[in-house]
Design a protein around this motif. Structure first.
Motif, PDB file in Angstrom:
ATOM      1  N   PRO A 104      46.182  96.987 103.759  1.00  0.00           N
ATOM      2  CA  PRO A 104      44.739  97.685 104.097  1.00  0.00           C
ATOM      3  C   PRO A 104      44.947  96.900 105.231  1.00  0.00           C
ATOM      4  CG  PRO A 104      45.147  96.624 101.579  1.00  0.00           C
ATOM      5  CD  PRO A 104      46.407  96.253 102.484  1.00  0.00           C
ATOM      6  N   GLN A 105      45.604  95.913 105.969  1.00  0.00           N
ATOM      7  CA  GLN A 105      44.780  95.320 106.714  1.00  0.00           C
ATOM      8  C   GLN A 105      46.002  95.877 107.598  1.00  0.00           C
ATOM      9  OE1 GLN A 105      42.904  93.460 108.107  1.00  0.00           O
ATOM     10  NE2 GLN A 105      41.623  93.609 106.113  1.00  0.00           N
ATOM     11  N   VAL A 106      46.944  96.323 107.292  1.00  0.00           N
ATOM     12  CA  VAL A 106      48.317  96.523 107.839  1.00  0.00           C
ATOM     13  C   VAL A 106      48.290  97.819 109.023  1.00  0.00           C
ATOM     14  CG1 VAL A 106      50.850  97.494 108.336  1.00  0.00           C
ATOM     15  CG2 VAL A 106      50.293  95.060 107.353  1.00  0.00           C
ATOM     16  N   LEU A 107      47.265  98.579 107.826  1.00  0.00           N
ATOM     17  CA  LEU A 107      47.016 100.352 108.051  1.00  0.00           C
ATOM     18  C   LEU A 107      45.572 100.163 108.732  1.00  0.00           C
ATOM     19  CD1 LEU A 107      46.949 103.422 107.003  1.00  0.00           C
ATOM     20  CD2 LEU A 107      44.878 102.416 105.481  1.00  0.00           C
ATOM     21  N   LEU A 108      44.761  99.375 108.589  1.00  0.00           N
ATOM     22  CA  LEU A 108      43.957  99.265 109.449  1.00  0.00           C
ATOM     23  C   LEU A 108      44.325  99.043 111.105  1.00  0.00           C
ATOM     24  CD1 LEU A 108      41.126  97.594 107.611  1.00  0.00           C
ATOM     25  CD2 LEU A 108      40.459  99.862 108.260  1.00  0.00           C
ATOM     26  N   LEU A 109      44.561  97.959 111.097  1.00  0.00           N
ATOM     27  CA  LEU A 109      45.656  97.433 112.675  1.00  0.00           C
ATOM     28  C   LEU A 109      46.045  98.760 112.668  1.00  0.00           C
ATOM     29  CD1 LEU A 109      45.911  95.813 114.742  1.00  0.00           C
ATOM     30  CD2 LEU A 109      48.177  95.394 113.359  1.00  0.00           C
ATOM     31  N   ARG A 110      46.876  99.627 111.965  1.00  0.00           N
ATOM     32  CA  ARG A 110      47.265 100.771 113.169  1.00  0.00           C
ATOM     33  C   ARG A 110      46.155 101.701 113.206  1.00  0.00           C
ATOM     34  NH1 ARG A 110      52.860 102.074 110.882  1.00  0.00           N
ATOM     35  NH2 ARG A 110      54.045  99.934 110.735  1.00  0.00           N
ATOM     36  N   VAL A 111      45.156 102.314 112.575  1.00  0.00           N
ATOM     37  CA  VAL A 111      44.559 102.664 113.055  1.00  0.00           C
ATOM     38  C   VAL A 111      43.582 102.345 114.206  1.00  0.00           C
ATOM     39  CG1 VAL A 111      41.477 103.448 112.067  1.00  0.00           C
ATOM     40  CG2 VAL A 111      44.175 103.543 110.585  1.00  0.00           C
ATOM     41  N   ASP A 139      54.753  92.138 109.277  1.00  0.00           N
ATOM     42  CA  ASP A 139      53.642  93.427 108.892  1.00  0.00           C
ATOM     43  C   ASP A 139      52.398  92.544 107.501  1.00  0.00           C
ATOM     44  OD1 ASP A 139      53.984  95.346 110.552  1.00  0.00           O
ATOM     45  OD2 ASP A 139      54.896  96.559 109.092  1.00  0.00           O
ATOM     46  N   GLN A 140      53.299  90.985 107.201  1.00  0.00           N
ATOM     47  CA  GLN A 140      52.116  90.542 106.664  1.00  0.00           C
ATOM     48  C   GLN A 140      50.977  89.020 107.329  1.00  0.00           C
ATOM     49  OE1 GLN A 140      52.526  90.948 103.243  1.00  0.00           O
ATOM     50  NE2 GLN A 140      53.516  92.643 103.686  1.00  0.00           N
ATOM     51  N   PRO A 141      49.847  89.338 107.100  1.00  0.00           N
ATOM     52  CA  PRO A 141      48.504  88.791 108.059  1.00  0.00           C
ATOM     53  C   PRO A 141      49.266  87.412 107.243  1.00  0.00           C
ATOM     54  CG  PRO A 141      48.039  90.041 105.753  1.00  0.00           C
ATOM     55  CD  PRO A 141      49.693  90.281 105.575  1.00  0.00           C
ATOM     56  N   LEU A 142      49.007  86.170 108.309  1.00  0.00           N
ATOM     57  CA  LEU A 142      48.964  84.747 108.353  1.00  0.00           C
ATOM     58  C   LEU A 142      47.642  84.554 108.239  1.00  0.00           C
ATOM     59  CD1 LEU A 142      51.871  83.802 110.219  1.00  0.00           C
ATOM     60  CD2 LEU A 142      51.826  84.516 107.799  1.00  0.00           C
ATOM     61  N   ASP A 143      47.782  83.446 107.513  1.00  0.00           N
ATOM     62  CA  ASP A 143      46.843  82.534 107.719  1.00  0.00           C
ATOM     63  C   ASP A 143      46.478  81.667 108.200  1.00  0.00           C
ATOM     64  OD1 ASP A 143      43.562  81.397 106.704  1.00  0.00           O
ATOM     65  OD2 ASP A 143      44.149  80.731 105.117  1.00  0.00           O
TER      66      ASP A 143
END
Length: 214
Positions: A104-111, A139-143
């Motif tokens: 979902p965060q990757v989709l939001l970033l693309r948007v 494409d994986q978020p890092l903490d």
């Protein structure tokens, strides 16, 4: 901003819509191509997220009609994942392409990138988003902690130059920090565990750097 989500799966529409609404977007939904076109003609849209395989009119035809009549940004969201599929999608007018399943965060970033709402850049396989202090690897978020992010950004902003531990301490922790220089080594080690060993280079006895790419 107004976003159209068109997909023949009610569950997928619900999931995507929920994430977009949580981020403050107004969302219109459609379950087939003709319904998507109806919304396009009735509402002022800023972006459309379109599934490929929809009844009545598939996503490719919908995109072609959008682009023939407007400059609406379009993100193709589909289970079709071959190189040929991506080529057909982009050559038909889609501005970006993402396959299911997706983060979902990757989709939001693309948007947000399509809407011009974010400034981001790549360093090797890392996607950096300074505005929101976000880093993605493949494409994986890092903490990352705030100090880890600041340390990474200082090295990026001085790419090609060796920074000593003292320089990094002053730049990240500040002049008033009364800790030891080994704090830098500890944070570099933790940062490498998250972003990979290949990003940051150690110059023994001197400091650290991120090499400039040729």
């Amino acid at each position: 901003m107004n976003i159209l989500v068109a997909d023949d799966s009610p569950e997928m529409v619900q999931i995507v819509s929920a994430y977009l609404k949580k981020d403050g977007f107004t969302v219109f939904t459609a379950l087939d191509g003709e319904a998507a076109l109806d919304i396009f003609y009735k509402e002022k849209l800023d972006l459309a997220i379109i599934d490929w395989m929809m009844p009545k009119m598939d996503g490719i035809e919908v995109i072609k009609k959008f682009k023939a009549e407007s400059s609406l940004k379009v993100l193709m969201l589909t289970a079709k994942s071959t190189g040929e599929d991506e080529f057909l999608s982009l050559s038909s007018g889609a501005d970006d392409y993402i396959t299911k399943p997706f983060h979902p965060q990757v989709l939001l970033l693309r948007v947000k990138k399509l809407l011009g709402l974010t400034h981001s850049f790549y360093v090797k396989n890392l996607l950096i988003q300074p505005t929101n202090l976000n880093v993605w690897k493949d494409d994986q978020p890092l903490d990352l902690t705030k100090k880890e992010f600041d340390l990474l950004m200082m090295l990026i902003n001085n790419r090609g130059s060796i920074l000593t531990r003292e320089q990094l301490l002053v730049g990240v922790w500040g002049m008033d920090y009364d800790g030891v220089e080994r704090t830098v080594d500890t944070h570099i080690r933790r940062l490498r565990e998250k972003i990979g060993d290949e990003i940051i280079t150690t110059k023994r006895g001197v400091g650290y750097l991120i090499e400039k790419e040729n």
